[in-house]
Design a protein around this motif. Structure first.
Motif, PDB file in Angstrom:
ATOM      1  N   ALA A   1     -17.631  -9.770   7.162  1.00  0.00           N
ATOM      2  CA  ALA A   1     -17.209 -10.955   6.405  1.00  0.00           C
ATOM      3  C   ALA A   1     -18.278 -12.025   6.508  1.00  0.00           C
ATOM      4  N   PHE A   2     -18.547 -12.712   5.393  1.00  0.00           N
ATOM      5  CA  PHE A   2     -19.634 -13.690   5.354  1.00  0.00           C
ATOM      6  C   PHE A   2     -19.192 -15.085   4.932  1.00  0.00           C
ATOM      7  N   SER A   3     -17.991 -15.263   4.424  1.00  0.00           N
ATOM      8  CA  SER A   3     -17.552 -16.593   4.023  1.00  0.00           C
ATOM      9  C   SER A   3     -16.795 -17.264   5.168  1.00  0.00           C
ATOM     10  N   PHE A   4     -16.789 -18.597   5.152  1.00  0.00           N
ATOM     11  CA  PHE A   4     -16.048 -19.324   6.179  1.00  0.00           C
ATOM     12  C   PHE A   4     -14.571 -18.995   6.099  1.00  0.00           C
ATOM     13  N   GLU A   5     -14.033 -18.966   4.915  1.00  0.00           N
ATOM     14  CA  GLU A   5     -12.600 -18.736   4.758  1.00  0.00           C
ATOM     15  C   GLU A   5     -12.191 -17.377   5.317  1.00  0.00           C
ATOM     16  N   ALA A   6     -12.962 -16.333   5.011  1.00  0.00           N
ATOM     17  CA  ALA A   6     -12.609 -14.996   5.486  1.00  0.00           C
ATOM     18  C   ALA A   6     -12.736 -14.898   7.000  1.00  0.00           C
TER      19      ALA A   6
ATOM     20  N   ALA B   1     -23.423 -16.856   8.851  1.00  0.00           N
ATOM     21  CA  ALA B   1     -23.291 -17.082   7.413  1.00  0.00           C
ATOM     22  C   ALA B   1     -22.139 -18.032   7.123  1.00  0.00           C
ATOM     23  N   ALA B   2     -21.018 -17.869   7.820  1.00  0.00           N
ATOM     24  CA  ALA B   2     -19.851 -18.723   7.580  1.00  0.00           C
ATOM     25  C   ALA B   2     -20.157 -20.181   7.856  1.00  0.00           C
ATOM     26  N   ASN B   3     -20.966 -20.446   8.870  1.00  0.00           N
ATOM     27  CA  ASN B   3     -21.309 -21.821   9.229  1.00  0.00           C
ATOM     28  C   ASN B   3     -22.273 -22.473   8.246  1.00  0.00           C
ATOM     29  N   ARG B   4     -22.787 -21.695   7.318  1.00  0.00           N
ATOM     30  CA  ARG B   4     -23.619 -22.265   6.252  1.00  0.00           C
ATOM     31  C   ARG B   4     -23.017 -22.002   4.880  1.00  0.00           C
ATOM     32  N   ASP B   5     -21.716 -21.915   4.829  1.00  0.00           N
ATOM     33  CA  ASP B   5     -21.030 -21.675   3.564  1.00  0.00           C
ATOM     34  C   ASP B   5     -21.054 -22.955   2.731  1.00  0.00           C
ATOM     35  N   PRO B   6     -21.670 -22.935   1.542  1.00  0.00           N
ATOM     36  CA  PRO B   6     -21.738 -24.147   0.728  1.00  0.00           C
ATOM     37  C   PRO B   6     -20.389 -24.610   0.210  1.00  0.00           C
ATOM     38  N   GLU B   7     -19.370 -23.752   0.302  1.00  0.00           N
ATOM     39  CA  GLU B   7     -18.024 -24.188  -0.050  1.00  0.00           C
ATOM     40  C   GLU B   7     -17.488 -25.196   0.961  1.00  0.00           C
ATOM     41  N   ARG B   8     -18.082 -25.244   2.156  1.00  0.00           N
ATOM     42  CA  ARG B   8     -17.609 -26.130   3.219  1.00  0.00           C
ATOM     43  C   ARG B   8     -18.613 -27.236   3.561  1.00  0.00           C
ATOM     44  N   TRP B   9     -19.913 -26.948   3.419  1.00  0.00           N
ATOM     45  CA  TRP B   9     -20.949 -27.926   3.771  1.00  0.00           C
ATOM     46  C   TRP B   9     -21.952 -28.083   2.624  1.00  0.00           C
ATOM     47  N   ASP B  10     -22.289 -29.309   2.302  1.00  0.00           N
ATOM     48  CA  ASP B  10     -23.358 -29.571   1.336  1.00  0.00           C
ATOM     49  C   ASP B  10     -24.708 -29.292   1.991  1.00  0.00           C
ATOM     50  N   ASP B  11     -25.655 -28.783   1.205  1.00  0.00           N
ATOM     51  CA  ASP B  11     -27.007 -28.481   1.708  1.00  0.00           C
ATOM     52  C   ASP B  11     -26.929 -27.784   3.072  1.00  0.00           C
TER      53      ASP B  11
ATOM     54  N   LYS C   1     -17.590 -31.262  11.240  1.00  0.00           N
ATOM     55  CA  LYS C   1     -16.390 -30.478  10.949  1.00  0.00           C
ATOM     56  C   LYS C   1     -16.354 -29.300  11.926  1.00  0.00           C
ATOM     57  N   PRO C   2     -15.166 -28.796  12.221  1.00  0.00           N
ATOM     58  CA  PRO C   2     -15.105 -27.609  13.085  1.00  0.00           C
ATOM     59  C   PRO C   2     -15.897 -26.449  12.501  1.00  0.00           C
ATOM     60  N   THR C   3     -16.656 -25.776  13.346  1.00  0.00           N
ATOM     61  CA  THR C   3     -17.413 -24.595  12.954  1.00  0.00           C
ATOM     62  C   THR C   3     -16.823 -23.375  13.648  1.00  0.00           C
ATOM     63  N   LEU C   4     -17.458 -22.231  13.455  1.00  0.00           N
ATOM     64  CA  LEU C   4     -17.017 -21.001  14.095  1.00  0.00           C
ATOM     65  C   LEU C   4     -17.975 -20.574  15.204  1.00  0.00           C
ATOM     66  N   ALA C   5     -18.846 -21.480  15.653  1.00  0.00           N
ATOM     67  CA  ALA C   5     -19.861 -21.121  16.639  1.00  0.00           C
ATOM     68  C   ALA C   5     -19.257 -20.611  17.933  1.00  0.00           C
ATOM     69  N   PHE C   6     -18.105 -21.163  18.341  1.00  0.00           N
ATOM     70  CA  PHE C   6     -17.427 -20.720  19.551  1.00  0.00           C
ATOM     71  C   PHE C   6     -16.232 -19.822  19.244  1.00  0.00           C
ATOM     72  N   GLY C   7     -16.156 -19.302  18.003  1.00  0.00           N
ATOM     73  CA  GLY C   7     -14.993 -18.558  17.592  1.00  0.00           C
ATOM     74  C   GLY C   7     -13.867 -19.505  17.205  1.00  0.00           C
ATOM     75  N   GLN C   8     -12.682 -18.941  17.014  1.00  0.00           N
ATOM     76  CA  GLN C   8     -11.484 -19.718  16.704  1.00  0.00           C
ATOM     77  C   GLN C   8     -10.276 -18.946  17.183  1.00  0.00           C
ATOM     78  N   GLY C   9      -9.123 -19.560  17.118  1.00  0.00           N
ATOM     79  CA  GLY C   9      -7.898 -18.876  17.479  1.00  0.00           C
ATOM     80  C   GLY C   9      -7.712 -18.742  18.982  1.00  0.00           C
TER      81      GLY C   9
END
Length: 407
Positions: free
Chosen positions: A66-71, A321-331, A342-350
């Motif tokens: 998976a490569f999108s932030f949402e997924a 890839a998720a942490n650079r999703d343009p749907e969530r972050w500009d540039d 904003k919260p990222t997925l660098a440390f995982g989630q859940g």
């Protein structure tokens, strides 16, 4: 030190340490094509080699990435379908399974075991870590090179801080810290042999350290009787925490320092206003997380973001890839410490979000502040090879040679 913490050395080769390209343009293309693809992250990036990491290689299972932030975020937050081990485990609150670490646990069992140590890793206990281990370690390291006018920060500074912090919290003498690091993943019995007398000593006479917390941790069994962890359970806890505590923060600190040194104007802004250091660290975590992929095992057939994934598959979440999703972050490719955090997925989630993330932030904050306080005119050494970012599943900077005005 240099052998153990060389990202391109034999120690890290199995995780893709020899990869020196920039994967982000490929990951952008893959995310634009579809949020989820069949295949592993490294194969889809163009690396044909067999690599080892969490969820890899498992050649007998189908693999998806998976490569999108949402997924990725959805998978992290749905442990019933995307489990943290090949066989989803939730043996209930009473079960005790020696030798099984928290990463392989699920549900009630995971919450109970994590709850025994989580209070030690909360932000409110940051001062405990700072006072007992981090601050002294950081300044002892700076003392070694402050008068020289030059240093190599990645190994001589960044790599040493987390390994000395986490081993110190276990009561391991400094001269054995590298023995622990060298044995991780290779000779667990050697680590147990070091820990066994420490555990016995803390049972007899607890001190103000992490082993003492483990030996005194209490929980109720199925009959309501108070129980404590066995030595084997403490050893299993310890192996997990030692591996996590010494293996990731140094790379993230090196990435953050390199990003700042490559942008002298940003470095000077942080030096002048230390309130900017926190957003700089958070931006580095977003921009280039040191572990750009986590994996989960799929427990049931599922249609997931346009991809049919059968039970028994492995889903790799490319958080880089998720942490650079343009749907969530500009540039998203820009390293910009002024962007809204904003919260990222660098440390995982859940449920399995990184237990030591606040300690890691404390180590990076203390370390970088010490460099800015004690090394005037800190800058990259123009006469040495510039640091670059390498690695596939463990990304970080190569050597960080710097100059400064000696004191």
């Amino acid at each position: 030190m240099r052998e153990l913490f060389d990202l391109q050395g034999s120690y890290n080769e199995v995780t893709g340490g020899l990869y020196s390209g920039d994967p982000y343009p490929i990951w952008h293309r893959l995310r634009e094509e579809a949020p989820v693809h069949a295949g592993t992250v490294h194969e889809l990036t163009g690396i044909p080699d067999t690599l080892y990491f969490q969820g890899l290689p498992f050649p007998d299972r189908p693999h998806f990435s998976a490569f999108s932030f949402e997924a990725c975020n959805e998978a992290f937050r749905n442990p019933a379908v995307f489990a943290s081990s090949p066989e989803a485990v939730d043996a209930g609150p009473e079960a005790r399974i020696p030798g099984q670490n928290m990463l392989a646990m699920g549900g009630t069992q995971h919450r109970r075991y994590r709850g025994l140590v989580q209070p030690s890793f909360l932000p409110s206990n940051a001062g405990w870590w700072m006072r007992n281990w981090i601050e002294e370690t950081v300044h002892l390291l700076v003392d070694d090179f402050a008068a020289e006018g030059r240093a190599e920060l990645n190994v001589d500074f960044c790599a040493a801080i987390p390994v000395l912090t986490i081993t110190g919290s276990f009561g391991v003498p400094m001269e054995q810290a590298l023995d622990i690091r060298a044995a991780l993943g290779r000779d667990q019995q050697a680590i147990v042999d070091i820990l066994t007398p420490i555990v016995a000593a803390r049972r007899a006479d607890p001190l103000d350290d992490l082993v003492s917390i483990l030996v005194q941790a209490e929980f109720a069994d199925e009959h309501g009787a108070t129980q404590r962890l066995s030595d084997e359970e403490i050893h299993t806890f310890s192996l997990l925490l030692l591996a996590a505590g010494s293996g990731t923060t140094w790379k993230q600190m090196g990435t953050t320092i390199t990003a700042l040194l490559q942008r002298p104007d940003v470095l000077e802004a942080v030096r002048a206003d230390r309130t900017l250091l926190r957003p700089a660290i958070e931006e580095a975590l977003r921009w280039m997380p040191t572990d750009p992929m986590f994996s989960r095992w799929v427990t049931e057939d599922i249609e997931f973001h346009g991809q049919a994934i059968p039970a028994g598959s492995v889903l790799h979440m490319c958080v880089g890839a998720a942490n650079r999703d343009p749907e969530r972050w500009d540039d998203p490719d820009e390293f910009d410490i002024t962007r809204k955090v904003k919260p990222t997925l660098a440390f995982g989630q859940g449920a399995h979000i990184c237990l030591g993330m606040h300690v890691a932030r404390g180590e990076m904050t203390t370390g970088i502040n010490a460099l800015l306080d004690r090394l005037p005119n800190l800058r990259l050494d123009p006469g040495a090879p510039a640091p670059s970012f390498v690695g596939m599943y463990e990304r970080g900077a190569t050597a960080i040679p710097v100059l400064f005005d000696p004191k």
